[in-house]
Design an enzyme around this catalytic site. Structure first.
Site, PDB file in Angstrom:
ATOM      1  N   TYR A  60      -5.406  -3.412   7.081  1.00 44.08           N
ATOM      2  CA  TYR A  60      -5.790  -2.333   5.885  1.00 44.08           C
ATOM      3  C   TYR A  60      -5.387  -1.241   6.438  1.00 44.08           C
ATOM      4  O   TYR A  60      -4.724  -0.041   5.782  1.00 44.08           O
ATOM      5  CB  TYR A  60      -7.410  -2.853   5.074  1.00 44.08           C
ATOM      6  CG  TYR A  60      -7.388  -1.516   4.148  1.00 44.08           C
ATOM      7  CD1 TYR A  60      -7.304  -1.378   2.119  1.00 44.08           C
ATOM      8  CD2 TYR A  60      -8.088   0.116   4.747  1.00 44.08           C
ATOM      9  CE1 TYR A  60      -7.558  -0.149   1.782  1.00 44.08           C
ATOM     10  CE2 TYR A  60      -8.424   0.572   3.964  1.00 44.08           C
ATOM     11  CZ  TYR A  60      -7.964   0.277   2.982  1.00 44.08           C
ATOM     12  OH  TYR A  60      -8.640   1.599   1.306  1.00 44.08           O
ATOM     13  N   ALA A  76      -3.480  -0.354   9.192  1.00 44.18           N
ATOM     14  CA  ALA A  76      -2.375   0.038   9.513  1.00 44.18           C
ATOM     15  C   ALA A  76      -1.072   0.289   8.098  1.00 44.18           C
ATOM     16  O   ALA A  76      -0.413   1.056   8.151  1.00 44.18           O
ATOM     17  CB  ALA A  76      -1.398  -0.583  10.339  1.00 44.18           C
ATOM     18  N   SER A  77      -1.972  -0.260   7.197  1.00 42.35           N
ATOM     19  CA  SER A  77      -0.427  -0.601   5.564  1.00 42.35           C
ATOM     20  C   SER A  77      -1.411   1.701   5.805  1.00 42.35           C
ATOM     21  O   SER A  77      -0.599   2.028   4.712  1.00 42.35           O
ATOM     22  CB  SER A  77      -1.663  -0.881   5.249  1.00 42.35           C
ATOM     23  OG  SER A  77      -3.077  -1.132   3.784  1.00 42.35           O
ATOM     24  N   ASN A  95      -2.152   4.979  -6.818  1.00 44.69           N
ATOM     25  CA  ASN A  95      -4.069   4.407  -5.969  1.00 44.69           C
ATOM     26  C   ASN A  95      -3.869   3.520  -5.996  1.00 44.69           C
ATOM     27  O   ASN A  95      -4.624   2.817  -5.069  1.00 44.69           O
ATOM     28  CB  ASN A  95      -4.702   4.807  -7.275  1.00 44.69           C
ATOM     29  CG  ASN A  95      -5.584   4.234  -7.297  1.00 44.69           C
ATOM     30  OD1 ASN A  95      -6.730   4.440  -6.432  1.00 44.69           O
ATOM     31  ND2 ASN A  95      -5.948   3.679  -8.191  1.00 44.69           N
ATOM     32  N   SER A 103      -6.605   6.745   2.947  1.00 44.96           N
ATOM     33  CA  SER A 103      -8.093   6.045   3.231  1.00 44.96           C
ATOM     34  C   SER A 103      -8.380   6.187   4.876  1.00 44.96           C
ATOM     35  O   SER A 103      -7.867   6.881   5.620  1.00 44.96           O
ATOM     36  CB  SER A 103      -8.620   4.499   3.171  1.00 44.96           C
ATOM     37  OG  SER A 103      -8.666   3.976   4.215  1.00 44.96           O
TER      38      SER A 103
END
Lengths: 78, 247
Positions: free
Chosen positions: B157, B159-160, B91, B144
């Site tokens: 963010y 891309a990760s 998480n 996400s």
């Protein structure tokens, strides 16, 4: 004692007969020791010797003999 | 109780979705290795309360996900406990400031990837090995909707999280040999500390773009994680479950 435990992990992971020439075993040279079999062997050795192997050592573990060298790093004496 | 007698590892337990997931899992009979970066009196009191209320064991584990040596040390502690680990919830994650790609330093991208993606991969390597010995387990990655749909700014963010989604699908295939399921939830915008980094305009846009016209609650994401972690989803793997109020 540890040699027997070590051998047992190979026998059980790869379903090998006792008469196998263990010193000649190499990764990816017979059907059972493929990548899935390799992780089964690692799991068996970790359980048997109560260790957690580093990723680099798992990758370097390419032969029966090399495996013994690696396990010495985890204070497993042969 | 969907997780009675099971043991989970959850990262990012000190707040937001992780904290809610910890509570929902405890309520469902699950013992938890509760991972977060640093101890606090508030968190210690929180887990003590969970243990008393739900009669489960909560083992706090403090380490920095940005440091691979600390991750390895934490994994070794779990390993040494000789407990059967049934569930891993990746998480923990960070959001960068909302800058345009052309103004984003490479080091910032690497930093975000390190925590949002590589630390999760490292934990999966360790905990997945433990699970493979038992030939069972469920891994839930918290991605996400940004990783699915993109969004303004925050390239690193987005891309990760997209990388985490790709890894989820790939790992589902590889881990199926060990009867380990790998899924992800893709939350929309949720009422947590992390929305503090969003502009008011972007926040309003996110709300108006979903069918339910509101922000999500951390517990609503935790409930989706519970479903994917439990045997209720025993034939589901490699899936990305949107929990975003519809779009």
């Amino acid at each position: 004692m540890n040699e027997q435990k070590y051998k047992k992990a190979f026998i059980e992971s790869f379903n090998l007969p006792d008469t196998t020439e263990f010193e000649k075993l190499e990764y990816n040279t017979f059907e059972e020791w493929d990548s899935i079999g390799h992780m089964q062997l690692v799991a068996a050795l970790e359980t048997e010797f109560d260790i957690m192997m580093d990723m680099d050592d798992i990758i370097d573990f390419s032969t029966y003999e090399k495996g013994k060298e690696i396990l010495k790093k985890y204070e497993v004496a042969f | 109780m969907l997780l009675q007698g099971k043991t989970a590892v959850i990262t990012g337990c000190s707040r937001g979705i992780g904290k809610s997931t910890l509570e929902v899992f405890a309520r469902n009979g699950c013992s938890v290795w509760a991972c977060c970066r640093k101890p606090s009196e508030e968190f210690e009191a929180f887990i003590l309360n969970l243990q008393n209320e739900y009669k489960v064991s909560i083992y706090p584990l403090y380490f920095d996900l940005a440091d691979s040596e600390q991750v390895k040390k934490a994994a070794k502690e779990i390993f040494s406990s000789k407990q059967k680990i049934d569930i891993l919830v990746n998480n923990a994650g960070v959001t960068p400031t909302n800058s345009l790609f052309l103004m984003t330093p490479l080091d910032s991208m690497k930093e975000i990837f390190n925590i949002n993606f590589f630390s999760s991969m490292q934990l999966i390597q360790y905990i997945g090995r433990l699970m493979s010995k038992n030939r069972s387990g469920s891994i839930v990655n918290v991605a996400s909707i940004a990783g699915l749909d993109g969004g303004p700014g925050q390239l690193e963010y987005t891309a990760s999280k997209a990388a985490l989604i790709g890894a989820t699908k790939k790992l589902a295939d590889e881990f199926a040999d060990y009867q380990i399921r790998v899924n992800a939830v893709a939350p929309g915008v949720v009422e947590t500390d992390m929305i503090g980094r969003m502009s008011e305009e972007l926040l309003q846009e996110s709300v108006s773009n979903n069918h339910m016209k509101r922000l999500g609650k951390a517990e609503e994401i935790a409930n989706a994680i519970l479903f994917l972690a439990s045997d209720q989803s025993s034939f589901i793997t490699g899936q990305i479950l949107r929990v975003d109020g519809g779009c």
